[in-house]
Design a protein around this motif. Structure first.
Motif, PDB file in Angstrom:
ATOM      1  N   ASN A  16     -15.842  17.797 -32.885  1.00 38.17           N
ATOM      2  CA  ASN A  16     -15.537  16.426 -32.498  1.00 38.17           C
ATOM      3  C   ASN A  16     -15.619  15.503 -33.697  1.00 38.17           C
ATOM      4  O   ASN A  16     -16.214  15.852 -34.727  1.00 38.17           O
ATOM      5  CB  ASN A  16     -16.462  15.940 -31.373  1.00 38.17           C
ATOM      6  CG  ASN A  16     -17.899  15.800 -31.823  1.00 38.17           C
ATOM      7  OD1 ASN A  16     -18.265  14.818 -32.462  1.00 38.17           O
ATOM      8  ND2 ASN A  16     -18.725  16.778 -31.498  1.00 38.17           N
ATOM      9  N   LYS A  18     -16.798  11.564 -34.587  1.00 39.50           N
ATOM     10  CA  LYS A  18     -17.491  10.367 -34.121  1.00 39.50           C
ATOM     11  C   LYS A  18     -17.137   9.194 -35.029  1.00 39.50           C
ATOM     12  O   LYS A  18     -16.895   9.371 -36.220  1.00 39.50           O
ATOM     13  CB  LYS A  18     -19.015  10.560 -34.170  1.00 39.50           C
ATOM     14  CG  LYS A  18     -19.574  11.620 -33.267  1.00 39.50           C
ATOM     15  CD  LYS A  18     -21.091  11.669 -33.460  1.00 39.50           C
ATOM     16  CE  LYS A  18     -21.723  12.777 -32.652  1.00 39.50           C
ATOM     17  NZ  LYS A  18     -23.199  12.835 -32.884  1.00 39.50           N
ATOM     18  N   ALA A  32     -17.838   5.864 -30.657  1.00 38.24           N
ATOM     19  CA  ALA A  32     -16.780   6.551 -29.910  1.00 38.24           C
ATOM     20  C   ALA A  32     -16.628   7.951 -30.486  1.00 38.24           C
ATOM     21  O   ALA A  32     -17.034   8.213 -31.629  1.00 38.24           O
ATOM     22  CB  ALA A  32     -15.458   5.785 -30.010  1.00 38.24           C
ATOM     23  N   SER A  33     -16.057   8.850 -29.703  1.00 37.10           N
ATOM     24  CA  SER A  33     -15.842  10.207 -30.204  1.00 37.10           C
ATOM     25  C   SER A  33     -14.570  10.788 -29.614  1.00 37.10           C
ATOM     26  O   SER A  33     -14.080  10.326 -28.575  1.00 37.10           O
ATOM     27  CB  SER A  33     -17.038  11.104 -29.870  1.00 37.10           C
ATOM     28  OG  SER A  33     -17.139  11.299 -28.485  1.00 37.10           O
ATOM     29  N   ARG A  34     -14.052  11.778 -30.299  1.00 37.42           N
ATOM     30  CA  ARG A  34     -12.879  12.512 -29.842  1.00 37.42           C
ATOM     31  C   ARG A  34     -13.123  14.009 -30.023  1.00 37.42           C
ATOM     32  O   ARG A  34     -13.552  14.447 -31.090  1.00 37.42           O
ATOM     33  CB  ARG A  34     -11.631  12.104 -30.636  1.00 37.42           C
ATOM     34  CG  ARG A  34     -11.124  10.711 -30.332  1.00 37.42           C
ATOM     35  CD  ARG A  34     -10.561  10.610 -28.920  1.00 37.42           C
ATOM     36  NE  ARG A  34     -10.007   9.298 -28.613  1.00 37.42           N
ATOM     37  CZ  ARG A  34     -10.705   8.259 -28.185  1.00 37.42           C
ATOM     38  NH1 ARG A  34     -12.017   8.366 -28.027  1.00 37.42           N
ATOM     39  NH2 ARG A  34     -10.111   7.114 -27.920  1.00 37.42           N
ATOM     40  N   SER A  56      -7.828  12.171 -34.756  1.00 31.44           N
ATOM     41  CA  SER A  56      -9.116  11.931 -34.098  1.00 31.44           C
ATOM     42  C   SER A  56      -9.887  10.806 -34.782  1.00 31.44           C
ATOM     43  O   SER A  56     -10.578  10.019 -34.113  1.00 31.44           O
ATOM     44  CB  SER A  56      -9.958  13.212 -34.072  1.00 31.44           C
ATOM     45  OG  SER A  56     -10.440  13.549 -35.372  1.00 31.44           O
ATOM     46  N   ALA A  60     -10.872   7.393 -32.716  1.00 29.06           N
ATOM     47  CA  ALA A  60     -12.281   7.039 -32.566  1.00 29.06           C
ATOM     48  C   ALA A  60     -12.571   5.685 -33.216  1.00 29.06           C
ATOM     49  O   ALA A  60     -13.307   4.861 -32.655  1.00 29.06           O
ATOM     50  CB  ALA A  60     -13.168   8.124 -33.181  1.00 29.06           C
ATOM     51  N   CYS A  64     -13.919   2.218 -31.290  1.00 27.44           N
ATOM     52  CA  CYS A  64     -15.106   1.493 -31.756  1.00 27.44           C
ATOM     53  C   CYS A  64     -14.799   0.013 -31.959  1.00 27.44           C
ATOM     54  O   CYS A  64     -15.548  -0.861 -31.510  1.00 27.44           O
ATOM     55  CB  CYS A  64     -15.576   2.085 -33.085  1.00 27.44           C
ATOM     56  SG  CYS A  64     -17.070   3.055 -32.946  1.00 27.44           S
TER      57      CYS A  64
END
Length: 497
Positions: A16, A18, A32-34, A56, A60, A64
């Protein structure tokens, strides 16, 4: 009313990405994360699409900033998965192949050739790293070999090669900057540790032209400015690049020799800062922890290939709903493993053993063994592997290393942290932050831009921790460790025997 100035910190990991917005107190104002997909096209091969990594990051970061619409970005800091390698076209910016992930073993045969040529000693003396497919150089070599006219295009400067930090920086700056930091460069096997520059002889050994490689700079440094994407405006300084494990060490404020931290993830990394390079006699790597203008902090490091990944494997193997969380709960339902040991050498053993031929072993089974005992053995295997590296680190550093700082996903498991303290016979101090790599990158970016003034100022920032004290008696500890050593021996003879 002026807008709040915040640091945008990106932590690009294997599974992931962040993004955090960090304020002057060091607290995250938004996050936020992906998730990211990982591909396994052949046995032992692990890769990702480099374009997905960049997508990603953009998504993210956008999320944010949507949470803090009145924020002004003072700087961008980046921490990243290490050793993974990318090659891309300098003109178009398009990846010329997959991102070959740090776990990938596709270059094992090439590394075996280096062993046969007896180049291990030279490579280790120059780079601080043992010959192993984990590191980036053989991956870059493989990519160039599998790109049409790859070597010639790289020598002409038409291709760019680098680790994930370089790939992200290239995209952040709209192709204006091809650079890396000393921590990521030190994980390639191409950096001369003493000089902190690419080593011509190592480049020749791996057949990698200098023209395709990024410029090596300090970790805390203005690398360039953003080209603008989504909600991120143009002109923001990109002021830090650092490998994720190194960033976590910095985020612990573990700035001086005598400290040691473990980051518990899919694999795990133990790292202890040094004021000079020390060559390990016990199976560890010597690396750059981070570099600031005029100063390089070195470190001893031990990389363990499968820790949290073993827990995930067991969840899949037992077809458990909830995966790793269900395994952890199952492990907590029993007081011990019932004499069962798991050695998760699914792709060999990393530090301090470095045995590519080792294989996974589950032993000590009886008719009374339950899935809970196997789950407990799997969780305990993390603690045993960390203990092996910790002991090697004590010997190489010549320092007592009185406690272990802990962070990362598996460190949230209280049972594991208590077992870790027990098996080490020393306290474990767990960070309350789940974002320590991002925080470390933010701190370095803030130092580069004057957002923060010094290490001392950062040390004074509040850092919530939980402390686990050892409570196991010596006789039980010795018995458990003896069983672990026996299981290790079975793992290492699983193929040859």
């Amino acid at each position: 009313m002026s807008r709040a100035k915040l640091i945008l910190a990106v932590d690009q990991g294997t599974t992931n990405t962040k993004a955090l917005l960090v304020d002057r107190t060091g607290s995250a104002r938004a996050r936020a994360s992906r998730p990211l997909a990982v591909s396994f096209p052949r046995p032992g091969w692990v890769e990702q699409d480099a374009r997905d990594l960049w997508t990603s990051v953009k998504e993210a970061a956008d999320e944010c900033l949507a949470q803090c619409g009145d924020a002004e970005i003072a700087a961008v800091g980046v921490s990243n998965q290490r050793e993974s390698a990318v090659v891309w076209d300098r003109l178009t910016g398009a990846p010329a192949g997959p991102c070959v992930i740090w776990q990938c073993r596709r270059t094992a045969a090439f590394c075996d050739e280096l062993h046969v040529r007896e180049l291990d000693g030279l490579i280790r003396r120059r780079s601080g790293l043992p010959v192993d497919p984990l590191f980036s150089a053989s991956k870059i070599r493989w990519l160039l070999d599998h790109i049409a006219d790859g070597a010639a295009r790289a020598a002409a400067g038409d291709l760019c090669a680098g680790t994930v930090d370089s790939w992200l920086l290239w995209n952040l700056t709209g192709g204006a900057t091809h650079a890396t930091d000393a921590s990521n460069a030190s994980r390639t096997q191409l950096l001369n540790l003493e000089q902190c520059q690419w080593d011509p002889e190592l480049l020749d050994i791996f057949g990698i032209p200098a023209a395709c490689l990024p410029e090596v700079r300090p970790s805390s440094n203005v690398f360039g400015t953003t080209a603008g994407f989504g909600r991120v405006p143009a002109g923001v300084p990109v002021a830090s690049l650092i490998g994720d494990s190194h960033a976590a060490l910095f985020g612990h404020a573990a700035f001086a020799p005598g400290a040691v931290k473990a980051t518990y993830g899919t694999g795990s990394s133990l790292m202890s800062p040094l004021d000079r390079p020390v060559m390990s006699a016990h199976g560890l790597s010597t690396t750059v922890a981070w570099a600031e203008p005029g100063r390089v902090c070195y470190a001893l490091e031990g990389n363990i290939t499968n820790t949290g990944g073993a827990v995930q494997w067991l969840g899949d193997f037992l077809n458990l709903d909830g995966g790793a969380e269900t395994v952890a709960a199952l492990a907590a339902s029993v007081t011990d493993s019932g004499g069962v040991y798991l050695v998760p050498a699914f792709a060999g053993l990393g530090a301090p053993h470095w045995d590519a031929g080792a294989r996974g072993v589950l032993c000590g089974l009886t008719r009374g063994t339950t899935p809970a005992h196997v789950a407990r053995a799997t969780v305990d295997s993390i603690g045993y592997q960390v203990a092996d590296v910790f002991q090697a680190m004590r010997q190489d550093a010549g320092l007592p290393l009185p406690a272990l700082f802990a962070d990362g996903g598996a460190s949230r498991n209280d049972g594991l942290m208590q077992f870790q303290a027990d098996i080490l016979a020393c306290p474990v101090i767990r960070s309350a932050s789940a974002d320590l790599s991002a925080i470390g990158a933010a701190w370095l970016a803030g130092l580069a831009t004057g957002y923060w003034r010094s290490h001392e100022e950062l040390e004074q920032r509040p850092r919530a921790t939980t402390r686990f004290e050892p409570s196991m008696n010596d006789a039980l500890r010795d018995r458990l460790l003896a069983g672990w050593r026996d299981a290790l021996g079975r793992s290492r003879s699983a193929v040859s025997g």
